[in-house]
Enzyme design. Structure first.
Site, PDB file in Angstrom:
ATOM      1  N   HIS A 309      -1.231  53.055  -0.958  1.00 22.73           N
ATOM      2  CA  HIS A 309      -1.610  54.202  -1.777  1.00 22.73           C
ATOM      3  C   HIS A 309      -0.445  54.568  -2.682  1.00 22.73           C
ATOM      4  CE1 HIS A 309      -3.110  58.157  -2.893  1.00 22.73           C
ATOM      5  NE2 HIS A 309      -4.281  57.717  -2.502  1.00 22.73           N
ATOM      6  N   ASP A 367     -10.376  54.601   2.092  1.00 22.53           N
ATOM      7  CA  ASP A 367     -11.438  53.660   1.744  1.00 22.53           C
ATOM      8  C   ASP A 367     -11.615  52.555   2.767  1.00 22.53           C
ATOM      9  OD1 ASP A 367     -12.259  54.848  -0.601  1.00 22.53           O
ATOM     10  OD2 ASP A 367     -10.576  54.004  -1.699  1.00 22.53           O
TER      11      ASP A 367
HETATM   12  N1  CMC Z   1      -1.868  44.410  -0.261  1.00 26.29           N
HETATM   13  C1  CMC Z   1      -0.723  43.716  -0.409  1.00 26.29           C
HETATM   14  N2  CMC Z   1       0.375  44.181  -1.046  1.00 26.29           N
HETATM   15  C2  CMC Z   1       0.297  45.416  -1.561  1.00 26.29           C
HETATM   16  C3  CMC Z   1      -0.854  46.208  -1.442  1.00 26.29           C
HETATM   17  C4  CMC Z   1      -1.960  45.676  -0.749  1.00 26.29           C
HETATM   18  N3  CMC Z   1      -3.077  46.371  -0.612  1.00 26.29           N
HETATM   19  N4  CMC Z   1      -0.649  47.394  -2.036  1.00 26.29           N
HETATM   20  C5  CMC Z   1       0.595  47.360  -2.526  1.00 26.29           C
HETATM   21  N5  CMC Z   1       1.186  46.163  -2.238  1.00 26.29           N
HETATM   22  C6  CMC Z   1       2.559  45.778  -2.528  1.00 26.29           C
HETATM   23  C7  CMC Z   1       2.714  45.398  -3.996  1.00 26.29           C
HETATM   24  O1  CMC Z   1       2.523  44.023  -4.205  1.00 26.29           O
HETATM   25  C8  CMC Z   1       4.136  45.842  -4.279  1.00 26.29           C
HETATM   26  O2  CMC Z   1       5.001  44.844  -3.776  1.00 26.29           O
HETATM   27  P1  CMC Z   1       6.440  44.581  -4.523  1.00 26.29           P
HETATM   28  O3  CMC Z   1       7.205  45.867  -4.395  1.00 26.29           O
HETATM   29  O4  CMC Z   1       7.030  43.470  -3.719  1.00 26.29           O
HETATM   30  O5  CMC Z   1       6.122  44.210  -5.935  1.00 26.29           O
HETATM   31  C9  CMC Z   1       4.315  47.082  -3.408  1.00 26.29           C
HETATM   32  O6  CMC Z   1       3.380  46.926  -2.329  1.00 26.29           O
HETATM   33  C10 CMC Z   1       4.020  48.385  -4.138  1.00 26.29           C
HETATM   34  O7  CMC Z   1       2.742  48.270  -4.728  1.00 26.29           O
HETATM   35  P2  CMC Z   1       2.365  48.874  -6.162  1.00 26.29           P
HETATM   36  O8  CMC Z   1       1.202  48.131  -6.698  1.00 26.29           O
HETATM   37  O9  CMC Z   1       3.591  48.976  -6.996  1.00 26.29           O
HETATM   38  O10 CMC Z   1       1.934  50.335  -5.731  1.00 26.29           O
HETATM   39  P3  CMC Z   1       1.010  51.285  -6.551  1.00 26.29           P
HETATM   40  O11 CMC Z   1       1.372  52.655  -6.137  1.00 26.29           O
HETATM   41  O12 CMC Z   1       1.037  50.978  -8.013  1.00 26.29           O
HETATM   42  O13 CMC Z   1      -0.466  50.905  -6.039  1.00 26.29           O
HETATM   43  C11 CMC Z   1      -2.534  50.923  -4.909  1.00 26.29           C
HETATM   44  C12 CMC Z   1      -1.215  51.655  -5.133  1.00 26.29           C
HETATM   45  C13 CMC Z   1      -3.479  51.810  -4.083  1.00 26.29           C
HETATM   46  C14 CMC Z   1      -3.225  50.650  -6.253  1.00 26.29           C
HETATM   47  C15 CMC Z   1      -2.257  49.583  -4.168  1.00 26.29           C
HETATM   48  O14 CMC Z   1      -1.666  49.851  -2.914  1.00 26.29           O
HETATM   49  C16 CMC Z   1      -3.518  48.734  -4.002  1.00 26.29           C
HETATM   50  O15 CMC Z   1      -3.876  47.985  -4.918  1.00 26.29           O
HETATM   51  N6  CMC Z   1      -4.199  48.839  -2.825  1.00 26.29           N
HETATM   52  C17 CMC Z   1      -5.447  48.154  -2.618  1.00 26.29           C
HETATM   53  C18 CMC Z   1      -6.580  48.905  -3.297  1.00 26.29           C
HETATM   54  C19 CMC Z   1      -6.952  50.169  -2.563  1.00 26.29           C
HETATM   55  O16 CMC Z   1      -7.125  50.175  -1.338  1.00 26.29           O
HETATM   56  N7  CMC Z   1      -7.120  51.259  -3.328  1.00 26.29           N
HETATM   57  C20 CMC Z   1      -7.579  52.549  -2.781  1.00 26.29           C
HETATM   58  C21 CMC Z   1      -6.573  53.611  -2.959  1.00 26.29           C
HETATM   59  S1  CMC Z   1      -6.968  55.061  -1.982  1.00 26.29           S
HETATM   60  C22 CMC Z   1      -8.366  55.763  -2.661  1.00 26.29           C
HETATM   61  C23 CMC Z   1      -8.241  56.167  -4.093  1.00 26.29           C
HETATM   62  O17 CMC Z   1      -7.239  56.756  -4.505  1.00 26.29           O
HETATM   63  O18 CMC Z   1      -9.191  55.928  -4.831  1.00 26.29           O
END
Ligand code: CMC
Length: 433
Positions: A309, A367
């Site tokens: 998240h 989710d």
């Molecule tokens: N699986 C594997 N690696 C992950 C994941 C994941 N689900 N989420 C984040 N990472 C890794 C990412 O690759 C990055 O690694 P590094 O630092 O080595 O580059 C690190 O963790 C930080 O990730 P980020 O993408 O920079 O973090 P963010 O804050 O931009 O993204 C997120 C948050 C929710 C979009 C992401 O965690 C994600 O894509 N999760 C899966 C989709 C999901 O479940 N979304 C629902 C969110 S909750 C409900 C809502 O708000 O709608």
């Protein structure tokens, strides 16, 4: 918002220093007020994804992502999920206080008496293909509400804003259930005012004209709790979309349609659908290590859906309640041996122990569990994000109202760091290589 301290910025290229106010809210990190930054320094800030940007002042929802705290108007989400009901939470989000008994009854009465939609709107559905994604239908029909309710479009009139807010909260379950009915080729089921908000939604989803449909109280309570858990979440992508759309003076129905469009994406509300698709793709427990390895591989775009998240770097407090609700629903329905659920639980266990997920603080989010509950309830995967939209409508509406009433509100207009070509001479077609 007390304004006492300042922050000094030094521009090393000129040696000049500038002071900016440091503002404190009632709780949470302080913010540097940079509204005069461009005028004073000639520079913009650069913050793609708005990871360090406070876009507004708000009194509605507070999140401490490190501690896993979510408060609505000061009340913790778990207390609301345990002791309150969805319409009470709607009242709280909209008005700032929990209602007393009379206010609660009046509010329930208003919301239940706006739940029909203009009959002409029903014909809109027939313009869509039966296999249209229900979120595509929702973007269309919610936007179309602005073509029907001209008497509540003056955003500068508080009475219009109130009526539009009530209409949106009240009609969204009807529109959502009809999107489902349309996809099934079944007749639309009209709302019943004697039912609660959650019961009514289940009724409109699952009743048919051929037989009585009795709403299971355990499922109604679970649905109500799911609605509470998704009701608002501060300045997330869809809420910011609603605020940005509304900042131009667009009508609330159009703004909520924009919010629905933003919610649809798999990184946001679309994740609950993506979780179930991912579980189906994994297929069996023995393939979990393969998918965990893919999630960790920098060269593979695959991510574990339902994990991580932007704000929570701790257990998502909503996920804890959702996990409990998930087990209650599965017990009630006797689906303990559901292979997809077993797979989900095993995935959760492995990911919570895996150093990659532990170090990056990637916990299951709301989710991860909601999809499993919806599936057990018989709600098709394509409707999962629609349910999120139903629940979040009150949050969008509350945030939109707060924005319109904010004296500091301006049209949202971010700037950019331009990295393209600078000015060049036009080349006639015959001279281009
Ligand atoms: N699986 C594997 N690696 C992950 C994941 C994941 N689900 N989420 C984040 N990472 C890794 C990412 O690759 C990055 O690694 P590094 O630092 O080595 O580059 C690190 O963790 C930080 O990730 P980020 O993408 O920079 O973090 P963010 O804050 O931009 O993204 C997120 C948050 C929710 C979009 C992401 O965690 C994600 O894509 N999760 C899966 C989709 C999901 O479940 N979304 C629902 C969110 S909750 C409900 C809502 O708000 O709608």
């Amino acid at each position: 918002m007390a304004e006492k301290e300042t922050v000094t910025l030094t521009d090393n290229s000129t040696g000049r220093t500038y002071e900016f106010p440091l503002l404190s809210g009632t709780i949470g990190p302080k913010v540097i007020d940079i509204r005069s930054l461009y005028a004073e320094t000639g520079h913009f800030t650069y913050d793609p994804g708005f990871t360090s940007t406070g876009s507004c002042a708000s009194q509605i929802t507070y999140i401490d992502g490190d501690e896993g705290v979510l408060l609505h108007r000061g009340y913790p989400i778990d207390a609301l999920a345990e002791h309150s009901d969805y319409l009470e939470v709607c009242y709280l989000l909209l008005n700032g206080e929990l209602p007393n008994a009379k206010q609660k009854k009046d509010f329930e009465n208003i919301i239940s008496h706006h739940n029909m939609v203009h009959e002409q709107l029903a014909t809109f559905y027939r313009g869509f293909r039966r296999d249209a994604h229900p979120m595509a239908v929702m973007c269309g029909v919610v936007g179309a509400l602005s073509a029907f309710y001209h008497d509540s479009l003056d955003i500068n009139d508080p009475k219009h804003r109130l009526i539009a807010s009530h209409r949106l909260i009240s009609k969204i379950p009807t529109l959502a259930a009809w999107a489902y009915k349309y996809s099934m080729g079944q007749p639309f089921i009209y709302p019943k005012n004697e039912l609660s908000y959650a019961e009514n939604f289940l009724h409109m989803m699952f009743a048919t004209p051929c037989e009585d449909y009795k709403v299971n109280p355990v499922l109604a309570r679970a649905m109500d709790r799911i609605l509470i858990l998704h009701a608002d979440h501060e300045q997330n992508a869809s809420t910011s979309t609603v605020r940005l759309s509304g900042s131009s003076g667009a009508n609330p129905f159009a703004c909520i349609a924009a919010g629905i469009a933003s919610l649809w994406g798999p990184a946001h509300g679309g994740a609950n659908e993506a979780v179930l698709n991912m579980l189906a793709q994994i297929g069996s427990k023995d393939r979990i290590p393969e998918f965990i390895a893919r999630a960790k591989d920098k060269n593979d775009p695959f991510r574990l859906m339902g994990f991580g998240h932007r704000v929570y770097k701790n257990y998502d407090p909503r996920a804890q309640v959702m996990r409990k609700t998930c087990h209650e629903v599965l017990d009630e329905l006797g689906v303990r041996d559901e292979p997809l659920l077993e797979l989900a639980m095993e995935l959760e266990r492995i990911a919570l122990e895996d150093p990659y997920f532990v170090e990056k603080k990637l916990y299951p989010n709301v989710d991860f569990y909601s999809g499993i509950i919806f599936r057990a309830m018989g709600i098709p995967v394509s409707m999962f994000t629609v349910l999120f939209a139903v629940a979040r409508t009150v949050g969008w509406v509350a945030q939109w109202n707060e924005m319109i009433a904010d004296p500091h509100q301006k049209i949202g207009r971010p700037r950019q760091l331009f990295t393209g070509e600078t000015r060049r001479s036009f080349v006639p077609l015959h001279q281009r290589g």
